[in-house]
Design an enzyme around this catalytic site. Structure first.
Site, PDB file in Angstrom:
ATOM      1  N   ASN A 133       1.182 -40.614  -5.115  1.00 35.85           N
ATOM      2  CA  ASN A 133       1.098 -40.636  -6.558  1.00 35.85           C
ATOM      3  C   ASN A 133      -0.379 -40.584  -7.115  1.00 35.85           C
ATOM      4  O   ASN A 133      -1.325 -41.144  -6.485  1.00 35.85           O
ATOM      5  CB  ASN A 133       1.712 -42.065  -6.833  1.00 35.85           C
ATOM      6  CG  ASN A 133       1.096 -43.272  -6.256  1.00 35.85           C
ATOM      7  OD1 ASN A 133       0.726 -43.131  -5.095  1.00 35.85           O
ATOM      8  ND2 ASN A 133       1.305 -44.333  -6.804  1.00 35.85           N
ATOM      9  N   GLU A 189      -2.175 -41.212 -10.627  1.00 38.06           N
ATOM     10  CA  GLU A 189      -1.852 -41.866 -11.752  1.00 38.06           C
ATOM     11  C   GLU A 189      -2.943 -41.385 -12.997  1.00 38.06           C
ATOM     12  O   GLU A 189      -3.879 -40.651 -12.722  1.00 38.06           O
ATOM     13  CB  GLU A 189      -2.027 -43.354 -11.817  1.00 38.06           C
ATOM     14  CG  GLU A 189      -1.041 -43.725 -10.525  1.00 38.06           C
ATOM     15  CD  GLU A 189      -0.995 -45.424 -10.608  1.00 38.06           C
ATOM     16  OE1 GLU A 189      -2.152 -46.169 -10.886  1.00 38.06           O
ATOM     17  OE2 GLU A 189       0.017 -45.922  -9.889  1.00 38.06           O
ATOM     18  N   CYS A 208       4.593 -39.003  -9.288  1.00 38.08           N
ATOM     19  CA  CYS A 208       4.847 -39.839  -8.214  1.00 38.08           C
ATOM     20  C   CYS A 208       4.620 -38.765  -7.015  1.00 38.08           C
ATOM     21  O   CYS A 208       4.772 -37.673  -7.108  1.00 38.08           O
ATOM     22  CB  CYS A 208       6.596 -40.122  -8.132  1.00 38.08           C
ATOM     23  SG  CYS A 208       6.790 -41.526  -9.473  1.00 38.08           S
ATOM     24  N   GLU A 254       6.573 -38.034  -4.365  1.00 38.91           N
ATOM     25  CA  GLU A 254       7.606 -37.443  -3.770  1.00 38.91           C
ATOM     26  C   GLU A 254       7.668 -36.020  -4.776  1.00 38.91           C
ATOM     27  O   GLU A 254       7.685 -34.993  -4.104  1.00 38.91           O
ATOM     28  CB  GLU A 254       9.073 -37.909  -3.903  1.00 38.91           C
ATOM     29  CG  GLU A 254       9.619 -38.936  -4.805  1.00 38.91           C
ATOM     30  CD  GLU A 254       8.947 -40.323  -4.960  1.00 38.91           C
ATOM     31  OE1 GLU A 254       7.614 -40.214  -5.009  1.00 38.91           O
ATOM     32  OE2 GLU A 254       9.826 -41.337  -4.642  1.00 38.91           O
ATOM     33  N   CYS A 279      12.320 -38.799 -10.163  1.00 43.78           N
ATOM     34  CA  CYS A 279      12.342 -38.153  -8.755  1.00 43.78           C
ATOM     35  C   CYS A 279      13.609 -37.588  -8.358  1.00 43.78           C
ATOM     36  O   CYS A 279      13.836 -36.844  -7.424  1.00 43.78           O
ATOM     37  CB  CYS A 279      11.465 -38.968  -7.814  1.00 43.78           C
ATOM     38  SG  CYS A 279       9.567 -38.970  -7.927  1.00 43.78           S
TER      39      CYS A 279
HETATM   40  N1  THU Z   1       5.807 -44.311  -7.452  1.00 40.89           N
HETATM   41  C1  THU Z   1       5.978 -43.147  -6.439  1.00 40.89           C
HETATM   42  O1  THU Z   1       5.056 -42.610  -6.265  1.00 40.89           O
HETATM   43  N2  THU Z   1       7.202 -43.065  -5.834  1.00 40.89           N
HETATM   44  C2  THU Z   1       8.028 -43.759  -5.836  1.00 40.89           C
HETATM   45  O2  THU Z   1       9.086 -43.783  -5.150  1.00 40.89           O
HETATM   46  C3  THU Z   1       8.194 -45.066  -6.727  1.00 40.89           C
HETATM   47  C4  THU Z   1       6.842 -45.219  -7.632  1.00 40.89           C
HETATM   48  C5  THU Z   1       4.430 -44.258  -7.999  1.00 40.89           C
HETATM   49  C6  THU Z   1       4.317 -44.357  -9.491  1.00 40.89           C
HETATM   50  C7  THU Z   1       3.411 -45.095  -9.983  1.00 40.89           C
HETATM   51  O3  THU Z   1       2.138 -44.411  -9.569  1.00 40.89           O
HETATM   52  C8  THU Z   1       3.483 -46.415  -8.837  1.00 40.89           C
HETATM   53  O4  THU Z   1       4.149 -45.784  -7.971  1.00 40.89           O
HETATM   54  C9  THU Z   1       3.976 -47.539  -9.597  1.00 40.89           C
HETATM   55  O5  THU Z   1       5.297 -47.283 -10.263  1.00 40.89           O
END
Ligand code: THU
Length: 134
Positions: A42, A44, A53, A55, A91
């Protein structure tokens, strides 16, 4: 590739996460039929919705190396939490389009606890390209 190996790769990918806002680092790895693996994490942004995210990052990374849906055998995700990092709604929609319906999806944590599922289970009755045909 064994599940323990996938979890190890996903943990390595997680080290590359940029998550200063949520402080919730997620790592992902896509495994292909020819045993290649592609990392995602992830990433941000101060403008929150602009982040991505783990995935989706891993899936887009895989496609940018010329791999397609039918080449993918598994996606493995890890986070440092008792509750596994189940893919978010956005996702799930992207996974539904870019991965085979029955490819393995493994969600786990740093203690190597995990569960196995598929997008067929995570997103039943999905809206996909078939819906756009008459
Ligand atoms: N996030 C992911 O990367 N994958 C997931 O399956 C759930 C959430 C990330 C998005 C954000 O950067 C952080 O986790 C908190 O939501």
């Amino acid at each position: 590739m064994k599940i323990e190996e996938m979890l190890q790769h996903a943990k390595e990918a997680r080290e590359l996460s940029y998550s200063p806002y949520s402080k919730y680092a997620v790592g992902a790895v896509i495994v292909t039929k020819d045993d290649k693996f592609f990392y995602g994490a992830n990433i941000e942004n101060a403008a929150y919705p602009s982040g991505i995210c783990a995935e989706r990052c891993a899936l887009f990374h895989t496609y940018m190396h010329g791999y397609k849906k039918e080449d993918i055998v598994a996606l493995c995700l890890v986070a440092d939490s008792e509750l596994f990092p189940y893919p978010c709604g956005a996702c799930r929609q992207v996974i539904d389009e870019l991965m085979p319906k029955d490819a393995k999806i493994i969600v786990g944590n740093l203690e190597n606890k995990y569960m196995e599922t598929s997008i067929r289970e995570l997103l039943p009755y999905s809206f996909d390209s078939a819906n756009l045909e008459k």
